[in-house]
Scaffold this motif. Structure first.
Motif, mmCIF file in Angstrom:
data_model
loop_
_atom_site.group_PDB
_atom_site.id
_atom_site.type_symbol
_atom_site.label_atom_id
_atom_site.label_comp_id
_atom_site.label_asym_id
_atom_site.label_seq_id
_atom_site.Cartn_x
_atom_site.Cartn_y
_atom_site.Cartn_z
ATOM 1 N N PHE A 122 2.452 -6.085 -13.459
ATOM 2 C CA PHE A 122 2.172 -4.708 -13.052
ATOM 3 C C PHE A 122 3.433 -3.914 -13.362
ATOM 4 N N GLU A 123 3.291 -2.812 -14.101
ATOM 5 C CA GLU A 123 4.466 -1.993 -14.433
ATOM 6 C C GLU A 123 4.300 -0.613 -13.838
ATOM 7 N N GLY A 128 3.911 3.142 -7.615
ATOM 8 C CA GLY A 128 5.099 2.500 -8.195
ATOM 9 C C GLY A 128 5.178 0.993 -7.974
ATOM 10 N N VAL A 129 4.049 0.291 -8.150
ATOM 11 C CA VAL A 129 4.054 -1.160 -7.903
ATOM 12 C C VAL A 129 4.402 -1.911 -9.191
ATOM 13 N N SER A 130 5.475 -2.705 -9.137
ATOM 14 C CA SER A 130 5.864 -3.509 -10.306
ATOM 15 C C SER A 130 6.149 -4.941 -9.875
ATOM 16 N N SER A 159 -4.024 4.944 -12.147
ATOM 17 C CA SER A 159 -3.779 6.372 -12.388
ATOM 18 C C SER A 159 -2.443 6.546 -13.092
ATOM 19 N N GLU A 160 -1.483 5.674 -12.759
ATOM 20 C CA GLU A 160 -0.194 5.698 -13.459
ATOM 21 C C GLU A 160 0.203 4.254 -13.763
ATOM 22 N N GLY A 161 1.127 4.110 -14.746
ATOM 23 C CA GLY A 161 1.640 2.781 -15.079
ATOM 24 C C GLY A 161 0.611 1.933 -15.809
ATOM 25 N N ARG A 176 3.038 0.607 -1.331
ATOM 26 C CA ARG A 176 4.233 0.260 -2.108
ATOM 27 C C ARG A 176 4.560 -1.216 -1.929
ATOM 28 N N LEU A 177 5.171 -1.796 -2.984
ATOM 29 C CA LEU A 177 5.610 -3.185 -2.884
ATOM 30 C C LEU A 177 6.980 -3.166 -2.230
#
Ligand SMILES: Nc1ncnc2c1ncn2[C@@H]1O[C@H](COP(=O)(O)OP(=O)(O)OP(=O)(O)O)[C@@H](O)[C@H]1O
Length: 567
Positions: free
Chosen positions: A320-321, A336-338, A371-373, A533-534
């Motif tokens: 996941f980026e 913003g999950v990576s 939606s993003e990333g 969030r992570l």
């Protein structure tokens, strides 16, 4: 079809032939022509033939309508299957559409055929009558048919208004049906009784019905008023035509038989014109339905297949980026999950209710696009992968797993239809999910029908859950996804299933969502989500040492178990 066409032509012309013959009967009597009884015989023969055609016509129409209805329903099922994502399915507008279309599919195709048949038959009758009446007064059919036009226009407008009203009332109608299902269905039966909801549900049903009814009533009343003037005009034209004929007969220009013919002809013309106009109105309404249906069938899915799908890499790493996701309704669920999961790792996802765990799984299976990333599978963006091939590589147990009223074997085999008959593999999956004992107990083994819908065996909540697990295991996939796979299991069963899982998942990637942290310890690694969030990522020991979110959750659960005297 050609048989039906022949029937229609016969059914359309026979009544006109009967009218023409009745003129011969009357003139034979009055003017003393050939034996009128012969004409009576001909008249009876024509009527009998017309009567005999009825049952044939009904049979042919029935067969045609059945096939047509099934075809429409199958198209709807196929379309639903083509929607790879869940976004459209979770949209209320989709269900409003589907409700209108499914309700319509039961009757509209059938009515379409009936109306087409009636219209054709009436048109044939009208044509034949126009020729018959036109032979005596060419202007008469023209005047009568012209007077029928405003009637046709008003009926078509009524049909359009009534269809729009049905579509407009759809959200209320759907809510009404929902209340009916809650009150009557098995799913909610226990709570409906315990909370004594029947009257409350009935009241809400009634209120929604009131709104739907009021809308339809308005349309029906308007239709009534609007059809009065066109009807009066038509009868005026009919009265004038008959008056002229009677005068011509009185003056000796026409025979009495012709007066009888015109009298019957006008009555028939009026019935056929009214019938044709009604059919036309209904056909227009049906055409709106089919327009709706085709627009629905052609609507673009939100999760689109790639133009050039790329094959799924073997033993892929999942990454996941910077993934963010907002639900179509506007609710943000991830931000913003990576993270990366190397192939073969067993990863637990933990976090409070609503933290975004299930959403993350839905994105991984591409039920929605981020939606993003981006999400990478073996380095390839998920949006470019051959989606069907990717899903074939995943075995999953969802929070809302299915309880299918199929046989025990089918309940497992659904996950890999090609091996639906592989009894050995089905039994192995059942045993691995801890259902060996249930398999032994059920009278017809794998062939035992399950679920109450068709009178099959009922299982306990935990047994159904194990069955969902057996299904996920049966698909020999590279990735196992388990969203709360043990919520309905007792503590001992949960522990056993988890250990078995971790063992069975060896050599493949496993993502486990669970609230029971005692089980999480067995995972190679733990990801902690909080409000989308992570927030933490590490092994059980590492995260405990951090004294952060995970340590807090762990402490709370440990206390609960201690208080309860467990553990
Ligand atoms: N279909 C949906 N449409 C809109 N919002 C949704 C939808 N599904 C979930 N949400 C919202 O997204 C957020 C994350 O939900 P999600 O189901 O991913 O949480 P979760 O961590 O799996 O929770 P739980 O532990 O309760 O299962 C929640 O606030 C939820 O209300």
């Amino acid at each position: 079809m050609s048989l039906l066409a022949l029937l229609l032509v016969l059914q359309g012309t026979l009544p006109v032939a009967a009218i023409a013959i009745s003129r011969r009967v009357v003139d034979g009597l009055v003017e003393g022509g050939p034996d009128p009884l012969l004409w009576v015989g001909a008249w009876a023969g024509v009527q009998l033939l017309g009567g005999l055609l009825g049952p044939f016509d009904r049979m042919l129409r029935g067969e045609l309508a059945d096939r047509f209805t099934a075809a429409v329903n199958l198209r709807l099922i196929k379309k639903s299957g083509e929607l790879a994502g869940l976004g459209v399915l979770e949209d209320p507008a989709y269900h409003d559409d589907l409700e209108v279309l499914r309700q319509g599919a039961r009757s509209y195709p059938l009515n379409l055929i009936v109306n087409l048949v009636f219209l054709t038959r009436d048109a044939v009758t009208l044509g034949a009558l126009a020729l018959l009446l036109g032979a005596y007064a060419p202007w008469m059919p023209l005047v009568l048919l012209a007077a029928a036009l405003p009637l046709a226009r008003s009926l078509v407008a009524q049909r359009e208004a009534s269809y729009r009203a049905v579509v407009g009332a759809s959200p209320d109608a759907r809510a009404m049906n929902y209340h009916g299902r809650v009150a009557l269905g098995l799913e909610h039966a226990a709570e409906v009784r315990l909370w004594n909801l029947t009257d409350w549900l009935a009241d809400r049903y009634r209120r929604r019905f009131g709104r739907v009814f009021a809308r339809m009533q308005r349309v029906r009343r308007e239709a009534l008023w609007r059809s009065l003037a066109p009807l009066a005009l038509f009868y005026l034209a009919a009265g004038l035509s008959l008056g002229w004929t009677v005068q011509a007969a009185a003056a000796g220009a026409l025979s009495v038989g012709v007066v009888v013919l015109v009298l019957q002809g006008i009555a028939r013309l009026q019935a056929s014109a009214q019938g044709a106009v009604e059919s036309l109105g209904y056909l227009f309404e049906r055409s709106l339905f089919f327009g709706h249906l085709f627009r629905f069938l052609e609507a673009a899915p939100r999760v689109r297949p790639p133009a050039r799908p790329r094959p799924v890499p073997e033993r892929p790493e999942i990454a996941f980026e910077d993934v963010g996701f907002v639900y179509p309704g506007g609710r943000r669920a991830l931000e913003g999950v990576s993270f990366r999961v190397p192939y073969g790792q067993t990863v637990a996802l933990v976090g409070e209710n609503g933290a975004g765990k299930t959403t993350l799984i839905k994105l991984l299976l591409r039920f929605y696009d981020p939606s993003e990333g981006r999400i990478l599978v073996g380095g390839v963006d998920l949006r470019e992968l051959d989606l069907a091939a990717w899903r074939r590589e995943v075995g999953a147990v969802f929070q809302r797993f299915g309880r299918y009223a199929f046989t025990l074997g089918e309940n497992v085999g659904l996950a890999d239809l090609a091996r639906l008959d592989d009894a050995e593999a089905l039994e192995a999956a059942l045993r691995n999910a801890g259902l060996g004992e249930v398999l032994g107990r059920l009278p017809q083994g794998l062939d035992t029908p399950l679920g109450r819908a068709f009178g099959g065996r009922e299982l306990s909540g935990g047994e159904w859950q194990r069955l969902a697990i057996a299904r996920a295991l049966f698909r020999e996939a590279e990735v196992l996804v388990l969203d709360e796979p043990t919520a309905a299991l007792d503590a001992r069963a949960e522990h056993r299933i988890f250990s078995d899982f971790v063992r069975l998942a060896r050599g493949r990637t496993a993502l486990l969502v669970t609230h029971r942290l005692a089980s999480v310890r067995e995972a190679d690694r733990i990801l902690v989500l909080k409000a989308g969030r992570l927030v933490e990522d590490g092994t059980h020991d590492e995260l405990l040492a951090k004294s952060g979110e995970y340590a807090e959750l762990w402490r709370l659960q440990a206390e609960r178990y201690k208080d309860a005297g467990v553990g």
